[in-house]
Motif scaffolding. Structure first.
Motif, mmCIF file in Angstrom:
data_model
loop_
_atom_site.group_PDB
_atom_site.id
_atom_site.type_symbol
_atom_site.label_atom_id
_atom_site.label_comp_id
_atom_site.label_asym_id
_atom_site.label_seq_id
_atom_site.Cartn_x
_atom_site.Cartn_y
_atom_site.Cartn_z
ATOM 1 N N ALA A 169 -4.358 -0.934 44.377
ATOM 2 C CA ALA A 169 -5.687 -0.458 44.772
ATOM 3 C C ALA A 169 -5.988 -0.795 46.227
ATOM 4 C CB ALA A 169 -6.752 -1.065 43.864
ATOM 5 N N SER A 170 -5.276 -1.770 46.776
ATOM 6 C CA SER A 170 -5.485 -2.141 48.179
ATOM 7 C C SER A 170 -4.647 -1.277 49.125
ATOM 8 C CB SER A 170 -5.129 -3.615 48.391
ATOM 9 O OG SER A 170 -3.730 -3.833 48.288
ATOM 10 N N MET A 171 -3.774 -0.437 48.580
ATOM 11 C CA MET A 171 -2.937 0.431 49.398
ATOM 12 C C MET A 171 -3.570 1.810 49.569
ATOM 13 S SD MET A 171 0.823 -0.221 47.741
ATOM 14 C CE MET A 171 1.593 -1.821 47.685
ATOM 15 N N LYS A 172 -3.068 2.566 50.528
ATOM 16 C CA LYS A 172 -3.463 3.953 50.646
ATOM 17 C C LYS A 172 -2.945 4.725 49.431
ATOM 18 C CE LYS A 172 -3.586 4.052 55.690
ATOM 19 N NZ LYS A 172 -3.048 4.681 56.925
ATOM 20 N N LYS A 173 -3.675 5.774 49.061
ATOM 21 C CA LYS A 173 -3.393 6.481 47.818
ATOM 22 C C LYS A 173 -1.964 7.008 47.746
ATOM 23 C CE LYS A 173 -5.495 10.416 47.192
ATOM 24 N NZ LYS A 173 -6.555 11.410 46.852
ATOM 25 N N ARG A 174 -1.497 7.668 48.781
ATOM 26 C CA ARG A 174 -0.157 8.259 48.743
ATOM 27 C C ARG A 174 0.920 7.182 48.617
ATOM 28 N NH1 ARG A 174 0.023 13.244 53.144
ATOM 29 N NH2 ARG A 174 -1.543 14.561 52.105
ATOM 30 N N GLN A 175 0.698 6.067 49.287
ATOM 31 C CA GLN A 175 1.660 4.965 49.223
ATOM 32 C C GLN A 175 1.686 4.346 47.828
ATOM 33 O OE1 GLN A 175 0.661 1.716 51.811
ATOM 34 N NE2 GLN A 175 2.625 0.668 51.542
ATOM 35 N N ALA A 176 0.504 4.116 47.264
ATOM 36 C CA ALA A 176 0.418 3.467 45.959
ATOM 37 C C ALA A 176 0.985 4.343 44.846
ATOM 38 C CB ALA A 176 -1.035 3.115 45.650
ATOM 39 N N ASN A 177 0.758 5.644 44.926
ATOM 40 C CA ASN A 177 1.199 6.538 43.855
ATOM 41 C C ASN A 177 2.717 6.564 43.693
ATOM 42 O OD1 ASN A 177 -1.373 7.280 43.097
ATOM 43 N ND2 ASN A 177 -1.392 9.177 44.286
ATOM 44 N N ARG A 201 -10.770 2.683 43.876
ATOM 45 C CA ARG A 201 -10.490 2.566 45.309
ATOM 46 C C ARG A 201 -11.459 3.429 46.116
ATOM 47 N NH1 ARG A 201 -6.031 5.036 45.624
ATOM 48 N NH2 ARG A 201 -4.474 3.394 45.413
ATOM 49 N N SER A 202 -11.716 4.643 45.637
ATOM 50 C CA SER A 202 -12.604 5.550 46.371
ATOM 51 C C SER A 202 -14.040 5.043 46.360
ATOM 52 C CB SER A 202 -12.546 6.953 45.759
ATOM 53 O OG SER A 202 -13.085 6.966 44.444
ATOM 54 N N ARG A 203 -14.428 4.305 45.338
ATOM 55 C CA ARG A 203 -15.810 3.851 45.227
ATOM 56 C C ARG A 203 -16.071 2.530 45.953
ATOM 57 N NH1 ARG A 203 -16.490 4.425 38.860
ATOM 58 N NH2 ARG A 203 -18.444 3.283 39.210
ATOM 59 N N LEU A 204 -15.098 1.627 45.976
ATOM 60 C CA LEU A 204 -15.300 0.320 46.582
ATOM 61 C C LEU A 204 -14.495 0.108 47.868
ATOM 62 C CD1 LEU A 204 -15.459 -2.068 43.483
ATOM 63 C CD2 LEU A 204 -17.273 -0.720 44.559
ATOM 64 N N GLY A 205 -13.490 0.941 48.089
ATOM 65 C CA GLY A 205 -12.679 0.788 49.293
ATOM 66 C C GLY A 205 -11.505 -0.146 49.058
ATOM 67 N N ARG A 206 -10.387 0.150 49.703
ATOM 68 C CA ARG A 206 -9.180 -0.633 49.437
ATOM 69 C C ARG A 206 -9.263 -2.048 49.996
ATOM 70 N NH1 ARG A 206 -5.125 -0.036 53.555
ATOM 71 N NH2 ARG A 206 -5.782 1.306 55.266
ATOM 72 N N TYR A 207 -10.140 -2.281 50.999
ATOM 73 C CA TYR A 207 -10.241 -3.627 51.547
ATOM 74 C C TYR A 207 -10.888 -4.597 50.561
ATOM 75 C CZ TYR A 207 -8.866 -1.343 55.847
ATOM 76 O OH TYR A 207 -8.179 -0.621 56.780
ATOM 77 N N TRP A 208 -11.758 -4.073 49.701
ATOM 78 C CA TRP A 208 -12.333 -4.924 48.644
ATOM 79 C C TRP A 208 -11.222 -5.440 47.737
ATOM 80 C CZ3 TRP A 208 -16.374 -7.630 47.027
ATOM 81 C CH2 TRP A 208 -16.449 -7.976 45.677
ATOM 82 N N PHE A 209 -10.302 -4.558 47.356
ATOM 83 C CA PHE A 209 -9.237 -4.954 46.444
ATOM 84 C C PHE A 209 -8.179 -5.801 47.147
ATOM 85 C CE2 PHE A 209 -11.171 -1.274 44.414
ATOM 86 C CZ PHE A 209 -11.429 -1.800 43.162
ATOM 87 N N ALA A 210 -8.011 -5.594 48.448
ATOM 88 C CA ALA A 210 -7.100 -6.455 49.198
ATOM 89 C C ALA A 210 -7.622 -7.889 49.203
ATOM 90 C CB ALA A 210 -6.947 -5.934 50.622
ATOM 91 N N ALA A 211 -8.925 -8.053 49.385
ATOM 92 C CA ALA A 211 -9.516 -9.402 49.370
ATOM 93 C C ALA A 211 -9.399 -10.022 47.984
ATOM 94 C CB ALA A 211 -10.978 -9.337 49.808
ATOM 95 N N LEU A 212 -9.647 -9.227 46.939
ATOM 96 C CA LEU A 212 -9.491 -9.739 45.570
ATOM 97 C C LEU A 212 -8.052 -10.181 45.307
ATOM 98 C CD1 LEU A 212 -11.486 -7.412 43.127
ATOM 99 C CD2 LEU A 212 -11.875 -9.832 43.600
ATOM 100 N N TYR A 213 -7.112 -9.357 45.766
ATOM 101 C CA TYR A 213 -5.703 -9.688 45.567
ATOM 102 C C TYR A 213 -5.355 -11.021 46.217
ATOM 103 C CZ TYR A 213 -0.613 -9.303 45.836
ATOM 104 O OH TYR A 213 0.736 -9.550 45.733
ATOM 105 N N ARG A 214 -5.845 -11.237 47.424
ATOM 106 C CA ARG A 214 -5.581 -12.517 48.112
ATOM 107 C C ARG A 214 -6.237 -13.672 47.374
ATOM 108 N NH1 ARG A 214 -6.784 -9.327 52.695
ATOM 109 N NH2 ARG A 214 -8.871 -10.242 52.782
ATOM 110 N N ASN A 215 -7.473 -13.499 46.950
ATOM 111 C CA ASN A 215 -8.203 -14.594 46.299
ATOM 112 C C ASN A 215 -7.624 -14.953 44.948
ATOM 113 O OD1 ASN A 215 -9.952 -14.754 48.465
ATOM 114 N ND2 ASN A 215 -11.487 -13.412 47.538
#
Length: 217
Positions: A169-177, A201-215
């Motif tokens: 979810a922290s990646m760009k859509k094409r990369q993640a798929n 991802r479209s609703r919260l943005g991938r940076y939100w999920f990147a921060a969650l992934y790190r935490n």
């Protein structure tokens, strides 16, 4: 924070909240938030369970960047003990931050937040007082509960796969798929849980999920 404009309060639907719940009142504005406090009287039910009418004294702090930031809610009369789903600062644990932000992304008003997040919490505690059980599912406390709720958000049963979904979810859509789906299906995400991941991802943005992934790592 400057005195909120009438347009801002209208956008937040504060007046609608006060009309719907006349026991609440708008308090003086602080440096960084708007406070709504008073008696929140409700009548609510959940499918298959009884309707309950009850009321609680609450304080709702609406942050300057609402709805991108989540309001803080406190029960101010002392009816709800600290052991019942409260955060370390004494505020009510209404759900995981991701879940609450998804609610706000659908309905970005304080009225919707109260009706979809606060009232169900209060209903759950009132029901628990009568029956010593929750009327709906109950998450674990702290990080374990966050993992459980993220699993539900991604539509999976395996809590151990949550970190993998956060990474995608922290990646760009094409990369993640193109990456393997963490659910264990042996398919690419684009052929599996693509819709769930792309939606959040479209609703919260991938940076939100990147921060969650790190935490959560």
């Amino acid at each position: 924070m400057a005195e909120p404009s009438r347009r801002q309060l209208q956008r937040w639907r504060v007046e609608d909240l006060l009309v719907q719940y006349p026991g609440l009142r708008l308090c003086p504005v602080t440096a960084s938030q708007v406070i709504v406090a008073g008696v929140l009287a409700f009548s609510a039910e959940t499918p298959g369970k009884e309707r309950i009418e009850d009321e609680y004294e609450v304080e709702i702090a609406i942050p300057e960047r609402f709805p991108k930031w989540i309001p803080t809610v406190r029960e101010t009369r002392g009816r709800i003990p600290p052991s019942f789903h409260k955060l370390d600062d004494g505020s009510l644990c209404l759900g995981s931050p991701t879940r609450l932000l998804l609610v706000l992304s659908e309905s970005p008003s304080i009225l919707a937040f109260v009706e979809r997040c606060v009232v169900p919490y209060l209903y759950g505690y009132s029901y628990y007082l009568k029956h010593r059980m929750m009327p709906f599912g109950e998450l674990s406390h702290r990080q374990e509960g966050i993992h459980e709720d993220l699993a539900a958000i991604f539509g999976i049963e395996r809590v151990d796969a949550v970190r993998g979904f956060l990474r995608l979810a922290s990646m760009k859509k094409r990369q993640a798929n193109k990456r393997p789906c963490p659910c264990g299906s042996n398919r690419r995400l684009g052929k599996c849980h693509r819709l769930r991941v792309n939606d959040v991802r479209s609703r919260l943005g991938r940076y939100w999920f990147a921060a969650l992934y790190r935490n959560l790592s």
